[in-house]
Motif scaffolding. Structure first.
Motif, PDB file in Angstrom:
ATOM      1  N   TRP A  27       0.840  -1.215   0.000  1.00 19.69           N
ATOM      2  CA  TRP A  27       0.000   0.000   0.000  1.00 19.69           C
ATOM      3  C   TRP A  27       0.870   1.257   0.000  1.00 19.69           C
ATOM      4  N   VAL A  28       1.974   1.238   0.767  1.00 19.97           N
ATOM      5  CA  VAL A  28       2.859   2.400   0.838  1.00 19.97           C
ATOM      6  C   VAL A  28       3.452   2.710  -0.534  1.00 19.97           C
ATOM      7  N   ILE A  29       3.919   1.665  -1.242  1.00 14.79           N
ATOM      8  CA  ILE A  29       4.493   1.883  -2.577  1.00 14.79           C
ATOM      9  C   ILE A  29       3.438   2.490  -3.509  1.00 14.79           C
ATOM     10  N   SER A  30       2.231   1.899  -3.481  1.00 19.93           N
ATOM     11  CA  SER A  30       1.164   2.387  -4.364  1.00 19.93           C
ATOM     12  C   SER A  30       0.804   3.831  -4.051  1.00 19.93           C
ATOM     13  N   GLU A  31       0.632   4.147  -2.780  1.00 19.38           N
ATOM     14  CA  GLU A  31       0.235   5.506  -2.398  1.00 19.38           C
ATOM     15  C   GLU A  31       1.344   6.508  -2.713  1.00 19.38           C
ATOM     16  N   ALA A  32       2.604   6.134  -2.486  1.00 19.62           N
ATOM     17  CA  ALA A  32       3.715   7.046  -2.784  1.00 19.62           C
ATOM     18  C   ALA A  32       3.789   7.331  -4.287  1.00 19.62           C
ATOM     19  N   CYS A  33       3.580   6.300  -5.104  1.00 13.51           N
ATOM     20  CA  CYS A  33       3.599   6.503  -6.554  1.00 13.51           C
ATOM     21  C   CYS A  33       2.452   7.412  -6.986  1.00 13.51           C
ATOM     22  N   MET A  65      11.374  10.182  -4.560  1.00 15.68           N
ATOM     23  CA  MET A  65      10.549   9.692  -3.444  1.00 15.68           C
ATOM     24  C   MET A  65      11.238   8.459  -2.855  1.00 15.68           C
ATOM     25  N   GLY A  66      11.690   8.560  -1.601  1.00 17.09           N
ATOM     26  CA  GLY A  66      12.302   7.432  -0.914  1.00 17.09           C
ATOM     27  C   GLY A  66      11.247   6.574  -0.218  1.00 17.09           C
ATOM     28  N   ILE A  67      11.290   5.280  -0.447  1.00  9.84           N
ATOM     29  CA  ILE A  67      10.292   4.356   0.116  1.00  9.84           C
ATOM     30  C   ILE A  67      11.018   3.229   0.849  1.00  9.84           C
ATOM     31  N   ASN A  68      10.667   3.001   2.113  1.00 13.47           N
ATOM     32  CA  ASN A  68      11.263   1.925   2.907  1.00 13.47           C
ATOM     33  C   ASN A  68      10.643   0.578   2.521  1.00 13.47           C
ATOM     34  N   LEU A 108      11.752   7.212  -8.139  1.00 15.25           N
ATOM     35  CA  LEU A 108      11.613   6.346  -6.962  1.00 15.25           C
ATOM     36  C   LEU A 108      12.972   5.852  -6.483  1.00 15.25           C
ATOM     37  N   GLU A 109      13.107   5.758  -5.161  1.00 13.56           N
ATOM     38  CA  GLU A 109      14.307   5.173  -4.561  1.00 13.56           C
ATOM     39  C   GLU A 109      13.873   4.264  -3.412  1.00 13.56           C
ATOM     40  N   PHE A 110      14.153   2.970  -3.556  1.00 11.10           N
ATOM     41  CA  PHE A 110      13.813   2.005  -2.507  1.00 11.10           C
ATOM     42  C   PHE A 110      14.948   1.955  -1.486  1.00 11.10           C
ATOM     43  N   ARG A 112      15.985   3.637  -8.311  1.00 12.53           N
ATOM     44  CA  ARG A 112      17.272   3.615  -7.631  1.00 12.53           C
ATOM     45  C   ARG A 112      17.120   2.877  -6.294  1.00 12.53           C
ATOM     46  N   VAL A 113      18.263   2.428  -5.734  1.00  9.51           N
ATOM     47  CA  VAL A 113      18.241   1.650  -4.495  1.00  9.51           C
ATOM     48  C   VAL A 113      19.275   2.216  -3.523  1.00  9.51           C
ATOM     49  N   ALA A 114      18.863   2.412  -2.280  1.00  8.76           N
ATOM     50  CA  ALA A 114      19.757   2.898  -1.227  1.00  8.76           C
ATOM     51  C   ALA A 114      19.835   1.863  -0.112  1.00  8.76           C
TER      52      ALA A 114
END
Length: 750
Positions: A561-567, A583-586, A615-617, A644-646
């Protein structure tokens, strides 16, 4: 009535009793022949004619009666009379005929053969007598010569024997049918053994001296774990019940059973038989029975059929015992399982609650890891050794059970002060296959007291105490208290509300914390952080509901849900003409481990229409180090989507800093703990400095989170950290608040 009677019947009967040659002893089971005639000379002549005669392999035993009344009395005393030589005319002209009806109808002797003989045929015409009376032969006395008497009697006895065999066969079949049904009633071997001996006595029609030898099972042994013994005994062997063969002093009985075991078939001997019931799942059963007389061919055949029924019944009870064992016991340790443990406690709860009894759950720390490292066989041996030590510690009166793969239930008498000492069974390493294996355990205890819900509720309370012990440390214990139950109820209620909020899409929202460039007001990105506000307006801290979601696995759905809402939010901002920023997403560990995680991410990107480059995971170091090769492949798949990935919280795990070189990260995020310890005095040798240097050497970007002071920001900038995030710049805020924050601060987007 004949006029030839010159000797009183009493004298004649006395004479016959003195003549031993005319009578067979009872042991020989002679054919009983009743002579009914009021003429003593007929008795004497018949006795003389039949002296020493053997018919169908057996001698004759002659019984005598001078009237129908005497005949009835003799028949009532002797139910096994084979043939009656019956005179027609005695005390009356039809006394013999009247006696026929008494024999057949009142005494019920349908099998006994009746040979009617008369010296005055005019009183009883042959055709009408044969038609109207149930007799088997009709002769005049004059035609019954010595030879004719013997042939007539032989035919009658042979007929009686055949009818008896048929009747015996019919009764045997009826018994077998009844036995076949009733032998399926017992549900354990002991009950079956008792039933088998009862049915065997019914088959022989008399009490027997017999034993049933088979597998003992006290309910705790299980398949293959029992010691064979005499389960049931009757007659002369009654005192042997419960004894193993080694304790039986009767040599003949022991030899009989051993011969049956060796031959695995029926063994018939003089005066006894050993019936081999069968073998199933490694269990054998036999019946030894003493025989008072040799068995006939028919009896042997019927015994064979009976033993087939007994064999099927034995297989049936063994199956029931196996099913019951696997339903209520642990095959490895042979301890009661959770279901049987609860049943036993409920059965004895009134006694146990009298005082001093405790219920505990002992949980082995990280047993799954030990099992994987040592191998399952060694793991099994460890569990067996733990079982042995626990049973030795609590004593024979206690109840020990295996309630889970690596957890044991214990119910024993102990004080609160001494109960935790049960963990001392783990103080000494366990020796398995020559290796000393140290193990630790945790425990939860509850006092046994009358409780609504019984054993289930008590076990739940012990489990709650164990859960609190796990939080307190790996080698620890806790006693149940009411506060634990309240806390658990709150957690359950909170979990229900969280699930409802996720399903209904109400209450969960995202807040965003800006990420800025060092030494400027340039907005580079923001981190999406989930928040939960109940309908009542109560705000639930992420530190409360995130661990709960991780524990229950709901974190996967929440993460999606977090990924969908952030997008969707990025797309909305773009539509409003907001400047573009990342947008950084945990990503949680459970979410990242999902086999279809990359596919789900691709679907969300496609459905939302977001530019994946925005997007950055963020993935924690601990997740990245679980399986570096597999993680590297999955990270490459994510990067192939365009995002991107952090690596988040870098330096907090157990990996070396060089592990960064093996994983395709774009950015390293310095944990707030390392930022907090940063001072002018420590900046040269602190972890943050080493992380920044390593990242630069690998060509990775660096961002520091948790920046709260200008001093921290200044030091990080001096060290070469390009981006900052923290309360110094802004707290996490809703989308509208972030829009106002951007406009109010005059920040520009990258």
């Amino acid at each position: 009535m004949s006029m030839l009677a010159v000797t009183r019947p009493e004298e004649f009967i006395e004479f016959l009793e003195d003549d031993e040659s005319a009578h067979a002893t009872p042991a020989e089971r002679a054919w009983k022949v009743l002579i009914v005639d009021d003429d003593a000379e007929v008795h004497q002549a018949t006795l003389f004619a039949l002296r020493g005669v053997t018919i169908c392999g057996r001698k004759l035993e002659l019984l005598n009666a001078a009237s129908s009344l005497e005949a009835r009395a003799v028949l009532e005393r002797n139910p096994d009379v084979a043939v009656i030589l019956l005179d027609v005319v005695m005390e009356s002209h039809d006394a013999g005929l009247a006696l026929v009806r008494v024999i057949r109808e009142e005494l019920g002797r349908r099998d006994t053969r009746i040979i009617l003989r008369t010296g005055q045929p005019g009183y009883a015409p042959e055709l009408s007598v044969i038609r109207d009376y149930d007799i088997n032969d009709y002769r005049t006395k004059s035609e019954l010569t010595h030879t004719r008497l013997i042939t007539t009697l032989t035919a009658a006895i042979r007929s009686y024997e055949q009818i008896g065999a048929l009747d015996e066969s019919r009764r045997g079949l009826e018994l077998l049918i009844e036995t076949g049904n009733q032998l399926f009633v017992p549900r354990d071997v002991q009950a079956f053994a008792d039933a088998a001996l009862r049915h065997l006595e019914g088959f022989f029609g008399a009490p027997l001296s017999a034993v049933f030898y088979g597998p003992s099972d006290g309910g705790l042994q299980g398949p293959g774990g029992e010691t064979p013994c005499i389960l049931a005994a009757s007659g002369d062997y009654r005192e042997l019940a419960g004894k193993p063969l080694s304790d039986v002093g009767n040599e003949a009985l022991v030899n009989s059973l051993r011969s049956g075991l060796a031959a695995r078939r029926h063994v018939f001997d003089t005066g006894s038989a050993c019936l081999y019931i069968g073998r199933t799942h490694g269990k054998e059963a036999l019946i030894h029975v003493d025989l008072s007389r040799p068995a006939t061919e028919l009896t042997l055949r019927m015994i064979e059929v009976l033993c087939v029924s007994l064999g099927v019944g034995f297989e049936n009870v063994v199956l029931f015992e196996r099913l019951r064992f696997f339903a209520y016991y642990d095959p490895l340790t042979r301890l009661p399982n959770r279901t049987r443990f609860l049943d036993r406690i409920d059965e004895e709860l009134p006694t146990l609650t009298a005082g001093g009894w405790l219920l505990g759950i002992i949980d082995i720390v990280r047993f799954a890891e030990l099992n994987d490292a040592l191998g399952h066989r060694s793991g099994d041996l460890l569990l067996v050794e733990v079982t042995r030590r626990l049973q030795a510690w609590v004593g024979p009166d206690a109840l020990v059970a295996r309630v889970a793969g690596d957890a044991f239930g214990v119910c024993w008498r102990s004080g609160r002060e001494t109960a935790p000492a049960i963990l001392d069974v783990f103080a000494v390493p366990f020796t398995v296959r020559g290796h000393a294996i140290p193990m630790r355990a945790r425990a939860g205890f509850v006092d046994l007291a009358p409780t609504p819900g019984g054993a289930v509720e008590l076990l739940k309370r012990a489990n709650l105490a164990l859960s609190h012990a796990k939080q307190a440390g790996s080698q620890h214990w806790q006693f149940f208290s009411g506060d634990m139950e309240s806390s658990t109820q709150n957690r359950v209620r909170l979990l229900t509300e969280l699930r409802s909020a996720l399903q209904q899409g109400k209450g969960l929202r995202l807040h965003y914390q800006p990420q800025v460039a060092s030494g400027s007001t340039e907005l580079l990105g923001c981190e999406a952080l989930i928040r939960w506000v109940k309908p009542s307006g109560e705000v639930v801290s992420p530190e409360v509901f995130i661990p709960l979601a991780e524990y229950t696995g709901m974190i996967v759905d929440i993460g999606e849900w977090v990924i969908s809402e952030a997008c969707r939010q990025v797309v909305r901002w773009d539509a409003q003409g907001m400047p573009g920023f990342r947008m950084g997403i945990n990503i949680s560990a459970a979410q990242f481990r999902e086999a279809d995680f990359v596919a789900k991410t691709a679907r969300i990107i496609t459905e939302s229409g977001v530019d994946p480059a925005r997007l950055e995971f963020e993935i924690t170091e601990s997740v990245a180090m679980e399986d570096p090769l597999s993680v590297a492949n999955q990270l490459r798949e994510l990067k192939a989507l365009g995002l991107r990935v952090a690596v988040d919280d870098f330096g907090c795990g157990f990996s070396s800093l060089g592990s960064l070189n093996r994983l395709p990260f774009d950015r390293v995020k310095i944990d707030r703990a390392f930022v907090r310890e940063l001072t002018p005095e420590t900046k040269e040798d602190c972890i943050a400095t080493m992380i920044i240097r390593l990242a630069k050497s690998l060509g990775l970007e660096v961002i520091a989170e948790g920046v709260e002071t200008h001093q921290q920001a200044g030091l990080l900038e001096e060290m070469g950290c390009q981006e900052m995030q923290g309360f110094l710049y802004a707290s996490p805020m809703g989308a509208e608040a972030l829009e106002q924050w951007i406009a109010g601060r005059g920040l520009v987007s990258h």
